[in-house]
Design a protein around this motif. Structure first.
Motif, PDB file in Angstrom:
ATOM      1  N   ILE A  37      86.760  -1.554  38.645  1.00  9.06           N
ATOM      2  CA  ILE A  37      85.351  -1.305  38.334  1.00  9.06           C
ATOM      3  C   ILE A  37      84.436  -2.301  39.046  1.00  9.06           C
ATOM      4  CG2 ILE A  37      85.921  -0.269  36.113  1.00  9.06           C
ATOM      5  CD1 ILE A  37      84.904  -2.895  34.797  1.00  9.06           C
ATOM      6  N   TYR A  38      85.033  -3.369  39.567  1.00 10.97           N
ATOM      7  CA  TYR A  38      84.322  -4.336  40.420  1.00 10.97           C
ATOM      8  C   TYR A  38      85.127  -4.468  41.703  1.00 10.97           C
ATOM      9  CZ  TYR A  38      83.155  -8.903  42.405  1.00 10.97           C
ATOM     10  OH  TYR A  38      82.821  -9.921  43.278  1.00 10.97           O
ATOM     11  N   GLN A  98      73.408   0.641  52.921  1.00  7.95           N
ATOM     12  CA  GLN A  98      73.256   2.047  52.580  1.00  7.95           C
ATOM     13  C   GLN A  98      74.572   2.652  52.108  1.00  7.95           C
ATOM     14  OE1 GLN A  98      71.570   3.769  56.134  1.00  7.95           O
ATOM     15  NE2 GLN A  98      69.474   3.209  55.573  1.00  7.95           N
ATOM     16  N   ALA A  99      75.648   2.352  52.809  1.00  8.59           N
ATOM     17  CA  ALA A  99      76.953   2.881  52.421  1.00  8.59           C
ATOM     18  C   ALA A  99      77.386   2.315  51.076  1.00  8.59           C
ATOM     19  CB  ALA A  99      77.988   2.538  53.498  1.00  8.59           C
ATOM     20  N   ALA A 100      77.124   1.023  50.845  1.00  7.26           N
ATOM     21  CA  ALA A 100      77.527   0.391  49.589  1.00  7.26           C
ATOM     22  C   ALA A 100      76.792   1.006  48.406  1.00  7.26           C
ATOM     23  CB  ALA A 100      77.275  -1.104  49.659  1.00  7.26           C
ATOM     24  N   ALA A 101      75.500   1.229  48.553  1.00  3.67           N
ATOM     25  CA  ALA A 101      74.733   1.846  47.468  1.00  3.67           C
ATOM     26  C   ALA A 101      75.274   3.232  47.139  1.00  3.67           C
ATOM     27  CB  ALA A 101      73.266   1.924  47.861  1.00  3.67           C
ATOM     28  N   ARG A 102      75.575   3.988  48.171  1.00  7.81           N
ATOM     29  CA  ARG A 102      76.092   5.349  47.976  1.00  7.81           C
ATOM     30  C   ARG A 102      77.470   5.330  47.307  1.00  7.81           C
ATOM     31  NH1 ARG A 102      79.462   7.636  51.355  1.00  7.81           N
ATOM     32  NH2 ARG A 102      78.813   6.339  53.121  1.00  7.81           N
ATOM     33  N   LEU A 103      78.347   4.455  47.778  1.00  6.72           N
ATOM     34  CA  LEU A 103      79.689   4.378  47.217  1.00  6.72           C
ATOM     35  C   LEU A 103      79.683   3.886  45.771  1.00  6.72           C
ATOM     36  CD1 LEU A 103      81.574   2.897  50.287  1.00  6.72           C
ATOM     37  CD2 LEU A 103      82.053   5.107  49.220  1.00  6.72           C
ATOM     38  N   ALA A 104      78.859   2.890  45.473  1.00  7.15           N
ATOM     39  CA  ALA A 104      78.779   2.377  44.109  1.00  7.15           C
ATOM     40  C   ALA A 104      78.366   3.483  43.142  1.00  7.15           C
ATOM     41  CB  ALA A 104      77.799   1.210  44.044  1.00  7.15           C
ATOM     42  N   ARG A 105      77.382   4.269  43.568  1.00  5.92           N
ATOM     43  CA  ARG A 105      76.897   5.366  42.720  1.00  5.92           C
ATOM     44  C   ARG A 105      77.949   6.469  42.584  1.00  5.92           C
ATOM     45  NH1 ARG A 105      72.678   6.009  45.284  1.00  5.92           N
ATOM     46  NH2 ARG A 105      73.340   7.663  46.690  1.00  5.92           N
ATOM     47  N   GLU A 106      78.537   6.861  43.689  1.00  5.79           N
ATOM     48  CA  GLU A 106      79.507   7.952  43.670  1.00  5.79           C
ATOM     49  C   GLU A 106      80.757   7.585  42.881  1.00  5.79           C
ATOM     50  OE1 GLU A 106      82.533  10.197  46.770  1.00  5.79           O
ATOM     51  OE2 GLU A 106      80.732   9.236  47.576  1.00  5.79           O
ATOM     52  N   GLY A 164      75.062  -1.776  41.649  1.00  3.02           N
ATOM     53  CA  GLY A 164      75.577  -1.280  40.386  1.00  3.02           C
ATOM     54  C   GLY A 164      75.970   0.178  40.456  1.00  3.02           C
ATOM     55  N   PRO A 165      76.554   0.711  39.378  1.00  8.09           N
ATOM     56  CA  PRO A 165      77.016   2.102  39.352  1.00  8.09           C
ATOM     57  C   PRO A 165      75.905   3.139  39.530  1.00  8.09           C
ATOM     58  CG  PRO A 165      78.032   0.833  37.589  1.00  8.09           C
ATOM     59  CD  PRO A 165      76.962  -0.028  38.169  1.00  8.09           C
ATOM     60  N   ASP A 166      74.662   2.733  39.385  1.00  2.33           N
ATOM     61  CA  ASP A 166      73.550   3.653  39.646  1.00  2.33           C
ATOM     62  C   ASP A 166      73.128   3.639  41.110  1.00  2.33           C
ATOM     63  OD1 ASP A 166      72.375   1.154  39.788  1.00  2.33           O
ATOM     64  OD2 ASP A 166      70.873   1.526  38.236  1.00  2.33           O
ATOM     65  N   GLY A 167      73.804   2.833  41.912  1.00  2.61           N
ATOM     66  CA  GLY A 167      73.487   2.745  43.335  1.00  2.61           C
ATOM     67  C   GLY A 167      72.359   1.792  43.663  1.00  2.61           C
TER      68      GLY A 167
END
Length: 276
Positions: free
Chosen positions: A36-37, A68-76, A103-106
């Motif tokens: 989860i982390y 950009q990729a990290a935000a997308r992956l975290a959310r997905e 975070g999980p919301d991206g």
């Protein structure tokens, strides 16, 4: 209550797009294994010694491909994704060696600019002047996450124990030092520094690393590592190539270690008398 964390080992090249592809593959692997982390190494986006080529490759944070990729992956993937660092164009010829936490919301939770610059002269003519390219940060960071308090640091910061002590005193239960340690310094000091920071602060230490021979000619030590508050190595990668380390951790271990050896509470102010 335990949970899974992951440290991603990479051997980043000079092309950001290719490194982002590798990042995505490895992060998906870590999430599929229950983490989860997830943490990536220093300079996830690119390792590039040529100054002109570096400036041609990097972008401001708002358009950075790694961010950009990290935000997308975290959310997905519904995870907390910690980019150990990547080079961020600050404008006016300035660059930050910046960690990013999503975070999980991206959404970005926090960022941290590496404070201590790797300006060293090693054996066999190996020399580095990080300050010639990067602008140092000035603020240490501790972040409250749903599962723990997390301290942010990068690579060479690990040699400055007062930074980690300040984070521990501020409540950090997980300390971090994602890195691109040189092979020479890593062979001598990597493991002992990681375990020392964990032991002296009674905290988990998670440090994803670069490992192998890179396109720009440097060689990094690898050995991404996860250490518990008693100094036990829970997981460690090899010296070269990509890897996904996953470990179960229980934050109750922090309180247990700090109750056995309460050095954070026992520390006292003192004056230094120079008898020379």
């Amino acid at each position: 209550m335990g949970f899974k964390v992951a440290a991603i080992q990479m051997c980043s090249g000079t092309e950001v797009e290719r490194n982002v592809g590798t990042l995505e593959t490895l992060v998906r692997d870590a999430a599929a294994r229950g983490a989860i982390y997830v943490q990536t190494p220093e300079m996830t986006g690119a390792l590039q010694r040529n100054r002109k080529a570096l400036f041609a490759a990097i972008r401001p944070e708002e358009t950075d491909l790694v961010a950009q990729a990290a935000a997308r992956l975290a959310r997905e993937l519904n995870i907390h994704l910690h980019i150990g660092s990547t080079a961020i164009d600050l404008g006016d010829g300035k660059v930050a060696n910046r960690a990013l936490l999503f975070g999980p919301d991206g959404k970005k939770i926090a960022s941290y600019d590496k404070i201590h610059m790797f300006d060293v002269d090693l054996d066999n003519g190996e020399s580095w002047r990080e300050s010639a390219v990067y602008q140092p940060g000035y603020e240490a960071r501790v972040v409250s996450l749903p599962f723990a308090r997390l301290g942010l640091a990068v690579c060479y910061d690990v040699r400055f124990p007062h930074l980690f002590r300040a984070q521990a005193l501020a409540g950090a239960e997980i300390l971090t030092a994602p890195a691109a340690f040189t092979r020479q310094t890593g062979e001598a000091h990597w493991s002992i520094l990681q375990r020392a920071r964990a032991i002296e602060n009674g905290a988990f230490m998670i440090s994803a690393a670069q490992g192998g021979v890179h396109e720009d000619g440097r060689e990094t030590y690898g050995h991404s590592i996860i250490v518990d508050p008693w100094g036990k190595v829970l997981a460690e990668a090899g010296g070269t190539g990509e890897a996904v380390l996953v470990a179960d951790i229980d934050i109750a271990g922090v309180a247990a270690a700090r109750s056995k050896i309460p050095n954070l509470k026992n520390s006292r102010d003192f004056s230094l008398v120079d008898m020379a």
